[in-house]
Design a protein around this motif. Structure first.
Motif, PDB file in Angstrom:
ATOM      1  N   LEU A 109       0.848  -1.178   0.000  1.00 27.51           N
ATOM      2  CA  LEU A 109       0.000   0.000   0.000  1.00 27.51           C
ATOM      3  C   LEU A 109       0.890   1.237   0.000  1.00 27.51           C
ATOM      4  O   LEU A 109       1.816   1.337   0.815  1.00 27.51           O
ATOM      5  N   VAL A 110       0.596   2.182  -0.881  1.00 25.96           N
ATOM      6  CA  VAL A 110       1.391   3.400  -0.978  1.00 25.96           C
ATOM      7  C   VAL A 110       0.453   4.599  -1.012  1.00 25.96           C
ATOM      8  O   VAL A 110      -0.341   4.750  -1.949  1.00 25.96           O
ATOM      9  N   GLY A 123     -10.258  24.144   3.782  1.00 25.92           N
ATOM     10  CA  GLY A 123      -9.845  23.657   2.471  1.00 25.92           C
ATOM     11  C   GLY A 123     -10.075  22.171   2.297  1.00 25.92           C
ATOM     12  O   GLY A 123     -10.670  21.507   3.151  1.00 25.92           O
ATOM     13  N   SER A 124      -9.602  21.667   1.164  1.00 25.83           N
ATOM     14  CA  SER A 124      -9.806  20.260   0.808  1.00 25.83           C
ATOM     15  C   SER A 124      -8.497  19.615   0.381  1.00 25.83           C
ATOM     16  O   SER A 124      -7.590  20.284  -0.112  1.00 25.83           O
ATOM     17  N   LEU A 125      -8.442  18.304   0.575  1.00 30.73           N
ATOM     18  CA  LEU A 125      -7.336  17.481   0.098  1.00 30.73           C
ATOM     19  C   LEU A 125      -7.892  16.131  -0.309  1.00 30.73           C
ATOM     20  O   LEU A 125      -8.885  15.678   0.259  1.00 30.73           O
ATOM     21  N   ARG A 126      -7.219  15.494  -1.243  1.00 24.22           N
ATOM     22  CA  ARG A 126      -7.610  14.146  -1.643  1.00 24.22           C
ATOM     23  C   ARG A 126      -6.411  13.232  -1.456  1.00 24.22           C
ATOM     24  O   ARG A 126      -5.363  13.447  -2.078  1.00 24.22           O
ATOM     25  N   LEU A 127      -6.574  12.245  -0.615  1.00 19.16           N
ATOM     26  CA  LEU A 127      -5.534  11.240  -0.404  1.00 19.16           C
ATOM     27  C   LEU A 127      -5.810  10.036  -1.300  1.00 19.16           C
ATOM     28  O   LEU A 127      -6.961   9.639  -1.480  1.00 19.16           O
ATOM     29  N   SER A 128      -4.748   9.475  -1.818  1.00 20.08           N
ATOM     30  CA  SER A 128      -4.871   8.283  -2.644  1.00 20.08           C
ATOM     31  C   SER A 128      -4.009   7.163  -2.072  1.00 20.08           C
ATOM     32  O   SER A 128      -2.968   7.415  -1.471  1.00 20.08           O
ATOM     33  N   CYS A 129      -4.456   5.951  -2.290  1.00 28.12           N
ATOM     34  CA  CYS A 129      -3.712   4.775  -1.838  1.00 28.12           C
ATOM     35  C   CYS A 129      -3.661   3.792  -2.999  1.00 28.12           C
ATOM     36  O   CYS A 129      -4.704   3.302  -3.457  1.00 28.12           O
ATOM     37  N   SER A 130      -2.463   3.542  -3.459  1.00 29.63           N
ATOM     38  CA  SER A 130      -2.266   2.573  -4.530  1.00 29.63           C
ATOM     39  C   SER A 130      -2.029   1.204  -3.899  1.00 29.63           C
ATOM     40  O   SER A 130      -1.190   1.068  -3.007  1.00 29.63           O
ATOM     41  N   THR A 131      -2.796   0.230  -4.340  1.00 27.70           N
ATOM     42  CA  THR A 131      -2.690  -1.092  -3.742  1.00 27.70           C
ATOM     43  C   THR A 131      -2.171  -2.109  -4.753  1.00 27.70           C
ATOM     44  O   THR A 131      -2.255  -1.897  -5.962  1.00 27.70           O
ATOM     45  N   SER A 132      -1.662  -3.204  -4.255  1.00 31.16           N
ATOM     46  CA  SER A 132      -1.296  -4.308  -5.128  1.00 31.16           C
ATOM     47  C   SER A 132      -2.584  -4.984  -5.594  1.00 31.16           C
ATOM     48  O   SER A 132      -3.626  -4.841  -4.972  1.00 31.16           O
ATOM     49  N   ASN A 167      -6.977  -0.616  -8.771  1.00 31.00           N
ATOM     50  CA  ASN A 167      -6.242  -0.923  -7.536  1.00 31.00           C
ATOM     51  C   ASN A 167      -5.989   0.336  -6.712  1.00 31.00           C
ATOM     52  O   ASN A 167      -4.840   0.614  -6.309  1.00 31.00           O
ATOM     53  N   ALA A 168      -7.036   1.106  -6.451  1.00 33.49           N
ATOM     54  CA  ALA A 168      -6.845   2.368  -5.750  1.00 33.49           C
ATOM     55  C   ALA A 168      -7.977   2.629  -4.765  1.00 33.49           C
ATOM     56  O   ALA A 168      -9.119   2.225  -4.977  1.00 33.49           O
ATOM     57  N   VAL A 169      -7.610   3.297  -3.692  1.00 39.62           N
ATOM     58  CA  VAL A 169      -8.565   3.753  -2.685  1.00 39.62           C
ATOM     59  C   VAL A 169      -8.296   5.231  -2.431  1.00 39.62           C
ATOM     60  O   VAL A 169      -7.132   5.646  -2.394  1.00 39.62           O
TER      61      VAL A 169
END
Length: 122
Positions: free
Chosen positions: A4-5, A16-25, A77-79
């Motif tokens: 997970l990254v 304000g706003s932010l968007r976090l992403s998680c790249s998964t296997s 493969n993303a969250v």
């Protein structure tokens, strides 16, 4: 092995706003429940949001309901965690996690990313 990254953290002003992403296997996609947790120094890791394998169910901490939205794209493969109306108390290191059940308990999650810092200035 599940990898997970996280990405997308940074400094933002209150409101304000932010968007976090998680790249998964690929193994994590469709296999695990995914969650976001956060942690500040000296405190236990805190549940933020979780999403079921099919994205049919989500769960949020009361402190972020109505402001944060979790989503997953198994095909890519993303969250993601969309954060809006950010407050200084949202400042923390945010972690992506994968586990077997949609739980708000960090101990039930088996795999973790390295974390990404989110800082909200007042």
């Amino acid at each position: 092995q599940v990898q997970l990254v996280e990405s997308g953290g940074g400094l933002v002003q209150a409101g304000g706003s932010l968007r976090l992403s998680c790249s998964t296997s690929s193994r994590a996609s469709r296999t695990y429940v995914m969650g976001w947790f956060r942690q500040t120094p000296g405190k236990e890791r805190e549940f933020v949001a979780g999403v079921s394998r099919s994205a049919g169910a989500t769960r949020y901490a009361d402190s972020v309901k109505g402001r944060f939205t979790i989503s997953r794209d198994n095909g890519n493969n993303a969250v993601s965690l969309q954060m809006s109306s950010l407050k200084p108390e949202d400042t923390a290191v945010y972690y992506c996690a994968a586990g077997p059940v949609l739980s708000d308990e960090w101990r039930t999650f088996d795999y973790w990313g390295q974390g990404t810092q989110v800082t909200v200035s007042s």
